[in-house]
Design a protein around this motif. Structure first.
Motif, PDB file in Angstrom:
ATOM      1  N   GLU A  87       0.830  -1.209   0.000  1.00  0.00           N
ATOM      2  CA  GLU A  87       0.000   0.000   0.000  1.00  0.00           C
ATOM      3  C   GLU A  87       0.866   1.262   0.000  1.00  0.00           C
ATOM      4  OE1 GLU A  87      -0.442  -2.594   2.208  1.00  0.00           O
ATOM      5  OE2 GLU A  87      -2.163  -3.454   1.150  1.00  0.00           O
ATOM      6  N   GLU A  88       1.933   1.251   0.780  1.00  0.00           N
ATOM      7  CA  GLU A  88       2.823   2.416   0.837  1.00  0.00           C
ATOM      8  C   GLU A  88       3.537   2.636  -0.491  1.00  0.00           C
ATOM      9  OE1 GLU A  88       4.530   2.914   5.273  1.00  0.00           O
ATOM     10  OE2 GLU A  88       4.809   0.897   4.423  1.00  0.00           O
ATOM     11  N   ILE A  89       3.996   1.558  -1.115  1.00  0.00           N
ATOM     12  CA  ILE A  89       4.692   1.671  -2.401  1.00  0.00           C
ATOM     13  C   ILE A  89       3.726   2.145  -3.481  1.00  0.00           C
ATOM     14  CG2 ILE A  89       5.871   0.373  -4.228  1.00  0.00           C
ATOM     15  CD1 ILE A  89       7.621   0.927  -1.719  1.00  0.00           C
ATOM     16  N   THR A  90       2.527   1.579  -3.506  1.00  0.00           N
ATOM     17  CA  THR A  90       1.530   1.992  -4.494  1.00  0.00           C
ATOM     18  C   THR A  90       1.147   3.454  -4.307  1.00  0.00           C
ATOM     19  OG1 THR A  90       0.700  -0.261  -4.650  1.00  0.00           O
ATOM     20  CG2 THR A  90      -0.758   1.470  -5.433  1.00  0.00           C
ATOM     21  N   ALA A  91       0.967   3.872  -3.064  1.00  0.00           N
ATOM     22  CA  ALA A  91       0.623   5.276  -2.793  1.00  0.00           C
ATOM     23  C   ALA A  91       1.749   6.196  -3.250  1.00  0.00           C
ATOM     24  CB  ALA A  91       0.338   5.479  -1.304  1.00  0.00           C
ATOM     25  N   ALA A  92       3.002   5.836  -2.952  1.00  0.00           N
ATOM     26  CA  ALA A  92       4.141   6.668  -3.372  1.00  0.00           C
ATOM     27  C   ALA A  92       4.201   6.756  -4.891  1.00  0.00           C
ATOM     28  CB  ALA A  92       5.445   6.108  -2.811  1.00  0.00           C
ATOM     29  N   ARG A  93       4.000   5.622  -5.568  1.00  0.00           N
ATOM     30  CA  ARG A  93       4.003   5.610  -7.042  1.00  0.00           C
ATOM     31  C   ARG A  93       2.926   6.541  -7.593  1.00  0.00           C
ATOM     32  NH1 ARG A  93       1.419   0.566  -9.393  1.00  0.00           N
ATOM     33  NH2 ARG A  93      -0.336   1.827  -8.703  1.00  0.00           N
ATOM     34  N   ASP A  94       1.722   6.403  -7.068  1.00  0.00           N
ATOM     35  CA  ASP A  94       0.609   7.211  -7.562  1.00  0.00           C
ATOM     36  C   ASP A  94       0.810   8.692  -7.246  1.00  0.00           C
ATOM     37  OD1 ASP A  94      -0.432   4.799  -8.412  1.00  0.00           O
ATOM     38  OD2 ASP A  94      -1.968   4.691  -6.840  1.00  0.00           O
ATOM     39  N   GLN A  95       1.338   8.986  -6.065  1.00  0.00           N
ATOM     40  CA  GLN A  95       1.586  10.380  -5.681  1.00  0.00           C
ATOM     41  C   GLN A  95       2.693  10.999  -6.527  1.00  0.00           C
ATOM     42  OE1 GLN A  95       2.307  10.082  -1.464  1.00  0.00           O
ATOM     43  NE2 GLN A  95       0.168   9.617  -1.014  1.00  0.00           N
ATOM     44  N   ALA A  98       1.247  11.767  -9.932  1.00  0.00           N
ATOM     45  CA  ALA A  98       0.401  12.961  -9.840  1.00  0.00           C
ATOM     46  C   ALA A  98       1.249  14.223  -9.685  1.00  0.00           C
ATOM     47  CB  ALA A  98      -0.582  12.825  -8.678  1.00  0.00           C
ATOM     48  N   MET A  99       2.333  14.132  -8.922  1.00  0.00           N
ATOM     49  CA  MET A  99       3.225  15.279  -8.760  1.00  0.00           C
ATOM     50  C   MET A  99       3.799  15.705 -10.106  1.00  0.00           C
ATOM     51  SD  MET A  99       6.821  15.580  -6.622  1.00  0.00           S
ATOM     52  CE  MET A  99       7.947  15.153  -7.978  1.00  0.00           C
ATOM     53  N   LEU A 100       4.193  14.729 -10.915  1.00  0.00           N
ATOM     54  CA  LEU A 100       4.825  15.028 -12.198  1.00  0.00           C
ATOM     55  C   LEU A 100       3.831  15.471 -13.261  1.00  0.00           C
ATOM     56  CD1 LEU A 100       7.346  12.050 -12.392  1.00  0.00           C
ATOM     57  CD2 LEU A 100       7.905  14.462 -11.974  1.00  0.00           C
ATOM     58  N   THR A 101       2.659  14.842 -13.288  1.00  0.00           N
ATOM     59  CA  THR A 101       1.756  15.052 -14.421  1.00  0.00           C
ATOM     60  C   THR A 101       0.546  15.932 -14.135  1.00  0.00           C
ATOM     61  OG1 THR A 101       0.486  13.044 -13.958  1.00  0.00           O
ATOM     62  CG2 THR A 101       2.413  12.825 -15.403  1.00  0.00           C
ATOM     63  N   GLU A 102       0.195  16.093 -12.864  1.00  0.00           N
ATOM     64  CA  GLU A 102      -1.027  16.822 -12.519  1.00  0.00           C
ATOM     65  C   GLU A 102      -0.771  17.970 -11.541  1.00  0.00           C
ATOM     66  OE1 GLU A 102      -3.631  13.829 -10.927  1.00  0.00           O
ATOM     67  OE2 GLU A 102      -3.268  12.490 -12.617  1.00  0.00           O
ATOM     68  N   ASP A 103       0.489  18.370 -11.386  1.00  0.00           N
ATOM     69  CA  ASP A 103       0.850  19.394 -10.397  1.00  0.00           C
ATOM     70  C   ASP A 103       0.402  19.011  -8.995  1.00  0.00           C
ATOM     71  OD1 ASP A 103       2.203  21.025 -12.179  1.00  0.00           O
ATOM     72  OD2 ASP A 103       0.400  22.131 -12.738  1.00  0.00           O
ATOM     73  N   GLY A 104       0.386  17.717  -8.714  1.00  0.00           N
ATOM     74  CA  GLY A 104       0.011  17.231  -7.386  1.00  0.00           C
ATOM     75  C   GLY A 104       1.104  17.534  -6.378  1.00  0.00           C
ATOM     76  N   PRO A 105       0.790  17.299  -5.102  1.00  0.00           N
ATOM     77  CA  PRO A 105       1.787  17.545  -4.057  1.00  0.00           C
ATOM     78  C   PRO A 105       2.905  16.507  -4.087  1.00  0.00           C
ATOM     79  CG  PRO A 105      -0.166  16.540  -3.108  1.00  0.00           C
ATOM     80  CD  PRO A 105      -0.472  16.796  -4.561  1.00  0.00           C
ATOM     81  N   VAL A 106       3.952  16.795  -3.371  1.00  0.00           N
ATOM     82  CA  VAL A 106       5.072  15.867  -3.197  1.00  0.00           C
ATOM     83  C   VAL A 106       4.545  14.629  -2.469  1.00  0.00           C
ATOM     84  CG1 VAL A 106       7.277  15.597  -1.982  1.00  0.00           C
ATOM     85  CG2 VAL A 106       6.748  17.739  -3.170  1.00  0.00           C
ATOM     86  N   PHE A 111       8.449   9.283   1.659  1.00  0.00           N
ATOM     87  CA  PHE A 111       8.918   9.503   0.288  1.00  0.00           C
ATOM     88  C   PHE A 111       8.934  10.975  -0.114  1.00  0.00           C
ATOM     89  CE2 PHE A 111       7.375   5.108   0.379  1.00  0.00           C
ATOM     90  CZ  PHE A 111       8.540   4.467  -0.009  1.00  0.00           C
ATOM     91  N   GLU A 112       8.965  11.862   0.846  1.00  0.00           N
ATOM     92  CA  GLU A 112       8.979  13.299   0.549  1.00  0.00           C
ATOM     93  C   GLU A 112      10.264  13.741  -0.150  1.00  0.00           C
ATOM     94  OE1 GLU A 112      10.635  12.935   4.763  1.00  0.00           O
ATOM     95  OE2 GLU A 112       9.087  11.936   3.599  1.00  0.00           O
ATOM     96  N   GLY A 113      11.284  12.906  -0.158  1.00  0.00           N
ATOM     97  CA  GLY A 113      12.522  13.220  -0.863  1.00  0.00           C
ATOM     98  C   GLY A 113      12.340  13.415  -2.362  1.00  0.00           C
ATOM     99  N   TYR A 114      11.213  12.934  -2.897  1.00  0.00           N
ATOM    100  CA  TYR A 114      10.937  13.118  -4.316  1.00  0.00           C
ATOM    101  C   TYR A 114      10.721  14.582  -4.684  1.00  0.00           C
ATOM    102  CZ  TYR A 114      10.776   8.155  -5.420  1.00  0.00           C
ATOM    103  OH  TYR A 114      11.125   6.846  -5.629  1.00  0.00           O
TER     104      TYR A 114
END
Length: 146
Positions: A87-95, A98-106, A111-114
């Motif tokens: 669940e944590e890995i999937t959430a990080a992947r999806d986030q 979204a950060m890259l393609t939808e101006d989503g949050p970090v 995984f905030e290092g992204y």
């Protein structure tokens, strides 16, 4: 000149430092799952091995052949991957996507290092390479638990 400055910012010292120090680069001798992902656009590849114990990643290895951005992404993942659930890995992947393609949050902790990859938002041709490590890890976890 502006595009050149943007590229310089994209390949910051922090990204290059991460790219040069990827953790967990030894492949596992007896993984429960192995997944290799390739970006057709740039040819970057990431191969991930993992072992789960109690639904969490207990052992992890990755072989990263990618641009500096893909390497930095793998380094961020490698520093936080042990002890994570599917669940944590999937959430990080999806986030991250979204950060890259939808101006989503970090992505959320750990995984905030992204956030270091925020400047890559405007470089769609780099997104696939950045996503490889998390995508391969999520797929390997699905294989190991499936």
């Amino acid at each position: 000149m502006n595009a050149e400055n943007d590229l310089i910012k994209l390949y910051s010292g922090r990204i290059l430092s991460l790219a040069g120090d990827i953790p967990l680069t030894e492949r596992l001798a007896e993984p429960q799952a192995t997944v290799k992902k390739r970006s057709p656009l740039c040819g970057s590849t990431v191969t991930v091995d993992l072992v789960l114990e109690g639904g969490k990643i207990a052992a992890f290895g990755q072989d990263v052949k990618a641009c500096a951005l893909g390497q930095a992404s793998a380094a961020i993942l490698g520093a936080q991957v042990i002890g994570r659930t599917a669940e944590e890995i999937t959430a990080a992947r999806d986030q991250l996507k979204a950060m890259l393609t939808e101006d989503g949050p970090v992505p959320e902790a750990p995984f905030e290092g992204y956030e270091v990859l925020l400047p890559a938002r405007g470089y769609k041709n780099r997104h696939a390479s950045i996503m490889l490590a998390l995508e391969a890890t999520a797929e390997a976890m699905a294989q190991a638990t499936g």
